[in-house]
Design a protein around this motif. Structure first.
Motif, mmCIF file in Angstrom:
data_model
loop_
_atom_site.group_PDB
_atom_site.id
_atom_site.type_symbol
_atom_site.label_atom_id
_atom_site.label_comp_id
_atom_site.label_asym_id
_atom_site.label_seq_id
_atom_site.Cartn_x
_atom_site.Cartn_y
_atom_site.Cartn_z
ATOM 1 N N ASP A 41 0.664 -1.191 -0.010
ATOM 2 C CA ASP A 41 0.063 0.170 0.170
ATOM 3 C C ASP A 41 0.981 1.311 -0.171
ATOM 4 O OD1 ASP A 41 -2.051 1.426 -0.026
ATOM 5 O OD2 ASP A 41 -2.576 1.419 2.120
ATOM 6 N N ARG A 75 0.014 3.620 -9.677
ATOM 7 C CA ARG A 75 0.039 3.689 -8.316
ATOM 8 C C ARG A 75 0.249 5.086 -7.742
ATOM 9 N NH1 ARG A 75 -1.683 0.396 -5.048
ATOM 10 N NH2 ARG A 75 0.265 0.067 -3.711
ATOM 11 N N THR A 76 0.783 6.195 -8.731
ATOM 12 C CA THR A 76 1.109 7.297 -8.167
ATOM 13 C C THR A 76 -0.332 8.112 -8.032
ATOM 14 O OG1 THR A 76 1.628 8.380 -10.500
ATOM 15 C CG2 THR A 76 3.421 7.641 -8.729
ATOM 16 N N GLU A 77 -0.234 9.213 -7.008
ATOM 17 C CA GLU A 77 -1.600 9.808 -6.749
ATOM 18 C C GLU A 77 -2.015 10.697 -7.671
ATOM 19 O OE1 GLU A 77 -1.900 11.336 -2.703
ATOM 20 O OE2 GLU A 77 -0.984 9.474 -1.855
ATOM 21 N N ASN A 78 -1.051 11.414 -8.455
ATOM 22 C CA ASN A 78 -1.659 12.203 -9.574
ATOM 23 C C ASN A 78 -0.267 12.600 -10.477
ATOM 24 O OD1 ASN A 78 0.448 14.098 -8.158
ATOM 25 N ND2 ASN A 78 -1.025 14.317 -6.552
ATOM 26 N N GLN A 81 3.072 13.746 -9.070
ATOM 27 C CA GLN A 81 3.943 12.695 -8.368
ATOM 28 C C GLN A 81 4.545 11.751 -9.296
ATOM 29 O OE1 GLN A 81 1.906 9.758 -5.922
ATOM 30 N NE2 GLN A 81 3.605 9.784 -4.523
ATOM 31 N N TYR A 82 3.992 11.516 -10.580
ATOM 32 C CA TYR A 82 4.461 10.692 -11.546
ATOM 33 C C TYR A 82 5.658 11.395 -12.247
ATOM 34 C CZ TYR A 82 4.487 7.891 -16.024
ATOM 35 O OH TYR A 82 5.144 7.196 -16.989
#
Length: 108
Positions: A41, A75-78, A81-82
Motif C-alpha cells: 500500500d 500507483r502514483t496519486e497524481n 507525483q508521476y
C-alpha cells in the motif's frame, strides 16, 4: 524473497527490495519481485525503481522496464507525483535506454 511482515521502516523496505532486484537471476524473479513490490500500500521509492530498471536492462527485458513506468503511473496519486518519479529517474532512463509507455504512444 523479502517478507512484508519484516519491513519495519522505509529504509528496510528499500534495502530489501533493492537487494532483490540487484540479484534477480532471471525474468521470473524480476517480475515476481515487481508484482510483490507494487502490491504494498505504497509507491515504491525511487531507489527500488532504479534497481528494478537496472535488473530489467541486465536481463535484457525492455518490455518489463517500460511496464515499471506503467505501474508507477497507476500507483502514483497524481500526474505531479508521476512526473517527479520521471525526473528523478531521467538519467537512469537515458543510460539504460528505457522509456515510458507514453513515449511509445501508449496511454493505457
Amino acid at each position: 524473497m523479502p517478507n512484508p511482515e519484516s519491513h519495519v521502516s522505509v529504509d528496510d523496505y528499500v534495502q530489501r527490495w533493492s537487494g532483490h532486484f540487484r540479484t534477480a537471476p532471471d525474468l521470473f524473479e524480476l517480475q515476481r519481485g515487481l508484482n510483490n513490490c507494487f502490491g504494498y500500500d505504497l509507491v515504491p521509492p525511487v531507489p527500488v525503481i532504479r534497481e528494478a530498471l537496472r535488473a530489467a536492462r541486465r536481463l535484457n527485458d525492455f518490455a518489463t522496464g517500460v511496464r515499471v513506468f506503467g505501474a508507477l503511473r497507476t500507483r502514483t496519486e497524481n500526474d505531479e507525483q508521476y512526473r517527479a518519479y520521471l525526473e528523478a529517474l531521467k538519467a537512469d532512463m537515458d543510460e539504460l535506454g528505457i522509456c515510458t509507455p507514453e513515449a511509445l504512444g501508449r496511454s493505457d
